[in-house]
Design an enzyme around this catalytic site. Sequence first.
Site, mmCIF file in Angstrom:
data_model
loop_
_atom_site.group_PDB
_atom_site.id
_atom_site.type_symbol
_atom_site.label_atom_id
_atom_site.label_comp_id
_atom_site.label_asym_id
_atom_site.label_seq_id
_atom_site.Cartn_x
_atom_site.Cartn_y
_atom_site.Cartn_z
ATOM 1 C CD GLU A 268 -19.908 -13.689 16.220
ATOM 2 O OE1 GLU A 268 -19.713 -12.575 15.703
ATOM 3 O OE2 GLU A 268 -19.442 -14.006 17.338
ATOM 4 C CB CYS B 102 -20.842 -8.769 9.054
ATOM 5 S SG CYS B 102 -19.269 -9.382 9.639
HETATM 6 P P1 NAD Z 1 -28.953 -15.273 6.541
HETATM 7 O O1 NAD Z 1 -29.365 -14.983 7.932
HETATM 8 O O2 NAD Z 1 -29.949 -15.078 5.431
HETATM 9 O O3 NAD Z 1 -28.444 -16.782 6.380
HETATM 10 C C1 NAD Z 1 -27.469 -17.343 7.208
HETATM 11 C C2 NAD Z 1 -27.664 -18.837 7.283
HETATM 12 O O4 NAD Z 1 -28.942 -19.122 7.835
HETATM 13 C C3 NAD Z 1 -27.603 -19.565 5.938
HETATM 14 O O5 NAD Z 1 -26.838 -20.744 6.114
HETATM 15 C C4 NAD Z 1 -29.046 -19.878 5.626
HETATM 16 O O6 NAD Z 1 -29.214 -21.085 4.899
HETATM 17 C C5 NAD Z 1 -29.662 -20.016 7.005
HETATM 18 N N1 NAD Z 1 -31.080 -19.613 7.024
HETATM 19 C C6 NAD Z 1 -31.661 -18.649 6.275
HETATM 20 N N2 NAD Z 1 -32.973 -18.553 6.559
HETATM 21 C C7 NAD Z 1 -33.223 -19.457 7.535
HETATM 22 C C8 NAD Z 1 -34.391 -19.847 8.262
HETATM 23 N N3 NAD Z 1 -35.567 -19.258 8.030
HETATM 24 N N4 NAD Z 1 -34.280 -20.823 9.181
HETATM 25 C C9 NAD Z 1 -33.087 -21.416 9.422
HETATM 26 N N5 NAD Z 1 -31.954 -21.097 8.755
HETATM 27 C C10 NAD Z 1 -32.009 -20.139 7.824
HETATM 28 O O7 NAD Z 1 -27.645 -14.395 6.336
HETATM 29 P P2 NAD Z 1 -26.819 -14.184 5.019
HETATM 30 O O8 NAD Z 1 -27.700 -13.459 4.029
HETATM 31 O O9 NAD Z 1 -26.165 -15.442 4.601
HETATM 32 O O10 NAD Z 1 -25.667 -13.201 5.559
HETATM 33 C C11 NAD Z 1 -25.860 -11.831 5.645
HETATM 34 C C12 NAD Z 1 -26.055 -11.382 7.078
HETATM 35 O O11 NAD Z 1 -25.105 -11.972 7.929
HETATM 36 C C13 NAD Z 1 -25.848 -9.887 7.224
HETATM 37 O O12 NAD Z 1 -26.823 -9.369 8.077
HETATM 38 C C14 NAD Z 1 -24.473 -9.787 7.862
HETATM 39 O O13 NAD Z 1 -24.250 -8.619 8.598
HETATM 40 C C15 NAD Z 1 -24.453 -10.996 8.713
HETATM 41 N N6 NAD Z 1 -23.083 -11.416 8.975
HETATM 42 C C16 NAD Z 1 -22.596 -11.315 10.228
HETATM 43 C C17 NAD Z 1 -21.281 -11.666 10.478
HETATM 44 C C18 NAD Z 1 -20.677 -11.581 11.856
HETATM 45 O O14 NAD Z 1 -19.562 -12.061 12.015
HETATM 46 N N7 NAD Z 1 -21.342 -11.010 12.840
HETATM 47 C C19 NAD Z 1 -20.493 -12.145 9.437
HETATM 48 C C20 NAD Z 1 -21.039 -12.239 8.182
HETATM 49 C C21 NAD Z 1 -22.331 -11.890 7.956
#
Ligand code: NAD
Length: 460
Positions: free
Chosen positions: A214, A248
Amino acid sequence: MITTELSNVGEIIQNQREFFQTGKTKDVTFRIEQLKTLKQAIIEHEQAIVEALQADLHKPQVETYITEISVIKEIDYAIKHLQNWSKPKKASVSWDFFSYSARIYPEPLGVVLIIGPWNYPFQLIISPLIGAIAAGNCAILKPSEIASHTSDIVAKIIAKHFDPAYIAVVEGGVEASQKLLAEKFDHIFFTGGTAVGKIIMAAAAKHLTPVTLELGGKSPCIVDTDINFEHTVRRITWGKFINAGQTCIAPDYLLVNKNIKKDLIDGLAKSLKEFYGDNPVNSPDYARIISEKHFDRLVNFLKDGEVIIGGENQPSERYIAPTVIDNVSLEDPVMQEEIFGPILPIIEYTDIAEAIALINSRPKPLALYLFSQDKNLQKRVLQETSSGGVCINDTVMQVGVPSLPFGGVGDSGIGNYHGKASFDTFSHKKSVLKNSFWLDLKWRYAPYQGKLPIIKKLLG
Ligand code: NAD
């Protein structure tokens, strides 16, 4: 320590595998009980959840109820439909299979991993969990470390109400994620950014683990002239600035018919005043940016184009005023990256074909919004664009309809969930074909001599 120690990850997964093997989670009554427990646990900790969200995002209490605690509605929906979803479904067979019956059995996948983001840190970790429980899986949750207070309360609630051999929380950042990703799961459900989504999918590929991703992207919002003006500006203002734009599916940028642009800007200024007063920094109803890093990233966008509403910011508070910017270039960073904050660029179009061409020249968005009562225009936009979902004459509300699968397409994600789609995401559909013994026609058995004409007839 409430949460699972990182060094214990292997042990927790092993315990969950053993628990899954007992078959207990296959019992639908057990699943319904667990969903009820989850609901009660959320209700019991309502105040602590509100406080955690307040600490992480300065999230107004009403927004916490509408967008986080409202996840209990999804639990009710799953409880109501679970008996039906989990029943084997009859599948049709062709006349030449007349002695057979066919059924599709949904079965749980096993032990699943759910990784959450920070923007709706409670809802976006619990909502997939509802699907995982409903479908009969064990689950490990990894909430976002960036919304640390919410991560703690999630860990507390789960540890208090569930056996870690069934549902466990592992707290932490990239290191915790990577430790988990090194293990084999039966499904990984990830919500976050597109760049990290690729890392998750690469790690999952090593174990051939299926993924739901997602992700995010730039969701356009088209505004035509054939609208109810007041409703339009209010709905855009709400969808863009709720949670300070860190949503998002927030409208990322507006594509506005040139003839209505000036009025729309005036309308947005008016509704922002109505919502947040003369100085939104003093409004109890306006959230803050999650971290310094994201604050700096967003403040950089303010250099693009011309700020026509807002633009004020306070680093100490991580406050950025609801901002509208005009005269941006499509090459500016604000039009290249997902904004994910309270900044709204406005781009005008003369002919809808220009707006559609712009959308189609970019990665497929998670959401697309169209404000227009013109049925032909609605049809054209639906037909000529692709996006995870579409909402016409409103913003963000599509997320609250459990009968609509929620997910992206292309760069905005893989797979979907909510309602029955969540159950399906965490289930394997096992096809079962049953023959009987009352007849055994020999047309398919060797020796084949003389059988080709019958076979050709059957194929015809
Ligand atoms: P992110 O991708 O930075 O982090 C998400 C999760 O991944 C966190 O739990 C984090 O600890 C983990 N993570 C981060 N880097 C990682 C790595 N290198 N390896 C493994 N795990 C890792 O996202 P965010 O900043 O928390 O959220 C923002 C993004 O999420 C935006 O792009 C937003 O559009 C998207 N989002 C999508 C939805 C949806 O339903 N499609 C909902 C909310 C947010």
